[in-house]
Scaffold this motif. Structure first.
Motif, short mmCIF file in Angstrom:
data_model
loop_
_atom_site.label_atom_id
_atom_site.label_comp_id
_atom_site.label_asym_id
_atom_site.label_seq_id
_atom_site.Cartn_x
_atom_site.Cartn_y
_atom_site.Cartn_z
N ILE A 113 97.98 58.98 -11.43
CA ILE A 113 97.12 58.71 -10.28
C ILE A 113 95.76 59.35 -10.52
CG2 ILE A 113 96.83 58.95 -7.78
CD1 ILE A 113 99.84 59.43 -7.57
N LEU A 153 97.28 54.13 -10.84
CA LEU A 153 96.94 53.95 -9.44
C LEU A 153 95.66 54.74 -9.18
CD1 LEU A 153 99.43 54.11 -6.45
CD2 LEU A 153 97.14 55.08 -6.28
N LEU A 194 103.10 56.65 -2.12
CA LEU A 194 101.96 57.55 -2.11
C LEU A 194 101.68 58.08 -0.71
CD1 LEU A 194 99.35 58.77 -3.44
CD2 LEU A 194 98.23 56.61 -2.80
#
Length: 283
Positions: free
Chosen positions: A17, A76, A159
């Motif tokens: 991420i 992401l 998330l």
């Protein structure tokens, strides 16, 4: 870049991420992920402020950078900047993306406008979180563009579930109502707590007594409502004995049209949300 994001539909693991912006909401998400056991070495935060970068490294042991390119390799990418900064950021990112999921938590920016700034990129989930996310008790509304896969939707949920509950919207126009209710809602609650504190002081209690009574009344009532099988009206009626003190208080609130006041506040906030989105999306 890992291909787990798009090839393994049974695994919602997010391999890596990047956060662009290291403010309060990014920090809340990182803290929530840390508590869930996510590897902090798989997180990169791009933040221009050197002091914030150092704080993020000290608090979470994440990777930090001051260059946008450092964010582009993650599976992401979370856009956690101010809405006014998003257009220029997206224009830069547009040519760098390779099927990653982009999650935007920038208030008031519609996904179609973000997609346009990204050069037609459509793997976008728009999110409206709220400030109780800072203590893991937030609620986030999410909207996915049609091209977002089921796996990517699940990963976006994972998330945001790091900081509370999630709610998916099928119509992005509902985001203005969400902004008015849960996005702005904490401020309404704080305002009501403040009003109850002031009333307590006027009735003769000390500032500290007023604060404790107001805070714990709101906190306790909220938890009772969350944990009870009864609906809100039933819970209110349980406290409101006929001819009693609470009934008199409720009658006063009704006479002052508390429902109308709250509706007017929500309508004003929703209208401002639409206006901001129109303004931000003009370019």
């Amino acid at each position: 870049m890992s291909q787990n994001l798009v090839t393994n539909t049974s695994d919602t693991t997010i391999p890596s991420i990047s956060f662009i912006g290291g403010g309060n909401m990014a920090s809340a998400l990182i803290s929530g992920l840390q508590k869930q056991g996510f590897a902090m070495t798989q997180i990169t935060v791009v933040e221009l402020d050197a002091a914030k970068r150092q704080q993020l490294r000290d608090n979470f042991n994440v990777n930090t950078a001051d260059q946008l390119m450092a964010a582009c390799k993650a599976d992401l990418i979370v856009l956690a900047v101010k809405p006014q900064q998003l257009r220029d950021l997206a224009i830069f990112l547009g040519g760098q993306l390779q099927n990653q999921l982009v999650v935007s938590i920038a208030a008031g920016v519609r996904s179609a406008d973000l997609s346009r700034w990204l050069g037609g990129y459509n793997n976008i989930v728009r999110v409206m979180p709220n400030t109780p996310a800072q203590i893991g008790m937030g609620i986030s509304a999410l909207y996915a563009m049609a091209q977002v896969s089921a796996l990517q939707r699940a990963q976006a949920s994972k998330l945001l579930e790091a900081v509370g509950k999630t709610l998916w919207l099928e119509d992005e126009s509902q985001m203005d109502a969400v902004t008015a209710i849960s996005g702005s809602g904490p401020a309404y609650v704080f305002y009501l707590i403040e009003a109850l504190q002031n009333a307590a002081v006027t009735l003769g209690l000390s500032e500290e007594q007023a604060k404790q009574l107001a805070l714990h009344t709101f906190a306790g009532a909220g938890q009772l409502a969350l944990q009870s099988a009864d609906d809100i009206v039933a819970l209110r009626n349980q406290v409101t004995s006929k001819g009693g003190t609470t009934e008199q208080g409720i009658l006063s609130l009704t006479q002052h049209d508390i429902n109308g006041v709250m509706l007017a506040a929500a309508q004003a906030a929703a209208a401002r949300s639409r206006s901001l989105a129109d303004s931000l999306g003009r370019d």
